[in-house]
Design an enzyme around this catalytic site. Structure first.
Site, PDB file in Angstrom:
ATOM      1  N   CYS A   3       0.828  -1.208   0.000  1.00 22.10           N
ATOM      2  CA  CYS A   3       0.000   0.000   0.000  1.00 22.10           C
ATOM      3  C   CYS A   3       0.868   1.267   0.000  1.00 22.10           C
ATOM      4  CB  CYS A   3      -0.951  -0.129   1.172  1.00 22.10           C
ATOM      5  SG  CYS A   3      -1.151   1.220   2.230  1.00 22.10           S
ATOM      6  N   HIS A  97      -5.790   2.500   3.180  1.00 25.63           N
ATOM      7  CA  HIS A  97      -5.047   2.483   4.452  1.00 25.63           C
ATOM      8  C   HIS A  97      -5.715   3.607   5.236  1.00 25.63           C
ATOM      9  CE1 HIS A  97      -0.860   2.477   6.624  1.00 25.63           C
ATOM     10  NE2 HIS A  97      -1.652   3.287   7.305  1.00 25.63           N
ATOM     11  N   HIS A  99      -7.102   6.693   6.881  1.00 25.38           N
ATOM     12  CA  HIS A  99      -6.460   7.999   7.004  1.00 25.38           C
ATOM     13  C   HIS A  99      -7.523   9.066   7.211  1.00 25.38           C
ATOM     14  CE1 HIS A  99      -7.328   7.318   2.720  1.00 25.38           C
ATOM     15  NE2 HIS A  99      -7.525   8.627   2.618  1.00 25.38           N
TER      16      HIS A  99
HETATM   17  P1  AMP Z   1      -8.746   9.325  -0.225  1.00 25.57           P
HETATM   18  O1  AMP Z   1      -9.345   9.731  -1.529  1.00 25.57           O
HETATM   19  O2  AMP Z   1      -9.537   9.725   0.983  1.00 25.57           O
HETATM   20  O3  AMP Z   1      -8.367   7.855  -0.213  1.00 25.57           O
HETATM   21  O4  AMP Z   1      -7.434  10.192  -0.062  1.00 25.57           O
HETATM   22  C1  AMP Z   1      -6.200   9.847  -0.558  1.00 25.57           C
HETATM   23  C2  AMP Z   1      -5.412  11.123  -0.578  1.00 25.57           C
HETATM   24  O5  AMP Z   1      -4.042  10.785  -0.709  1.00 25.57           O
HETATM   25  C3  AMP Z   1      -5.742  12.069  -1.745  1.00 25.57           C
HETATM   26  O6  AMP Z   1      -6.183  13.323  -1.217  1.00 25.57           O
HETATM   27  C4  AMP Z   1      -4.428  12.204  -2.498  1.00 25.57           C
HETATM   28  O7  AMP Z   1      -4.191  13.502  -2.985  1.00 25.57           O
HETATM   29  C5  AMP Z   1      -3.416  11.805  -1.442  1.00 25.57           C
HETATM   30  N1  AMP Z   1      -2.162  11.261  -1.948  1.00 25.57           N
HETATM   31  C6  AMP Z   1      -1.994  10.339  -2.932  1.00 25.57           C
HETATM   32  N2  AMP Z   1      -0.700  10.050  -3.084  1.00 25.57           N
HETATM   33  C7  AMP Z   1      -0.016  10.823  -2.196  1.00 25.57           C
HETATM   34  C8  AMP Z   1       1.363  10.997  -1.873  1.00 25.57           C
HETATM   35  N3  AMP Z   1       2.329  10.319  -2.505  1.00 25.57           N
HETATM   36  N4  AMP Z   1       1.690  11.877  -0.903  1.00 25.57           N
HETATM   37  C9  AMP Z   1       0.722  12.585  -0.272  1.00 25.57           C
HETATM   38  N5  AMP Z   1      -0.585  12.446  -0.496  1.00 25.57           N
HETATM   39  C10 AMP Z   1      -0.956  11.583  -1.459  1.00 25.57           C
HETATM   40 ZN    ZN Z   2      -0.897   0.520   4.337  1.00 23.07          ZN
END
Ligand code: AMP
Ligand code: ZN
Length: 113
Positions: A3, A97, A99
């Site tokens: 992940c 994961h 968050h």
């Molecule tokens: P969700 O849509 O709630 O699963 O949020 C995932 C979030 O992760 C999104 O707001 C993305 O912009 C963010 N995201 C994806 N890849 C990265 C990364 N490498 N570093 C920081 N944030 C990320």
């Molecule tokens: Zn994870």
């Protein structure tokens, strides 16, 4: 590949950290939706989403919320902020994961969906 957020915890993918302790990591969202947009995660992959919160892992989630309050203060979000946990397909979750998004630094839209 494992992940994405587990890879960030391991340091295999770079992130801009804003907070770290033994169990929690917070870093800037790569695609910010507000002047302050921070993701707060458990370092261990204890749940895919909010749908997996149980008596076994809820203490870790409670700790995350203490950290959210601390980060909000540090970021100067004294006028308020929003915490979001997108969960599952209908919740438009993209990374499985658990968050929590902290959004703030401006007046957010009243309509959430
Ligand atoms: P969700 O849509 O709630 O699963 O949020 C995932 C979030 O992760 C999104 O707001 C993305 O912009 C963010 N995201 C994806 N890849 C990265 C990364 N490498 N570093 C920081 N944030 C990320
Ligand atoms: Zn994870």
């Amino acid at each position: 590949m494992e992940c994405l957020f587990c890879e960030i915890v391991k340091g295999n993918i770079p992130s801009t950290k804003v907070y770290e302790d033994e169990t929690v990591l917070a870093f800037k969202d790569i695609n910010p939706m507000a002047p302050v947009h921070i993701l707060v995660i458990p370092k261990e992959h204890i749940a895919d989403s909010a749908a997996d919160i149980t008596p076994e892992n809820s203490a870790a989630i409670a700790h995350i919320f203490e950290i959210i309050a601390k980060i909000a203060k540090e970021q100067g979000l004294d006028n308020g902020f929003r915490v979001i946990a997108n969960s599952g397909e209908d919740g438009a979750q993209t990374i499985q994961h658990i968050h929590f998004h902290i959004l703030g630094g401006k007046k957010l839209p009243e309509k959430m969906a």
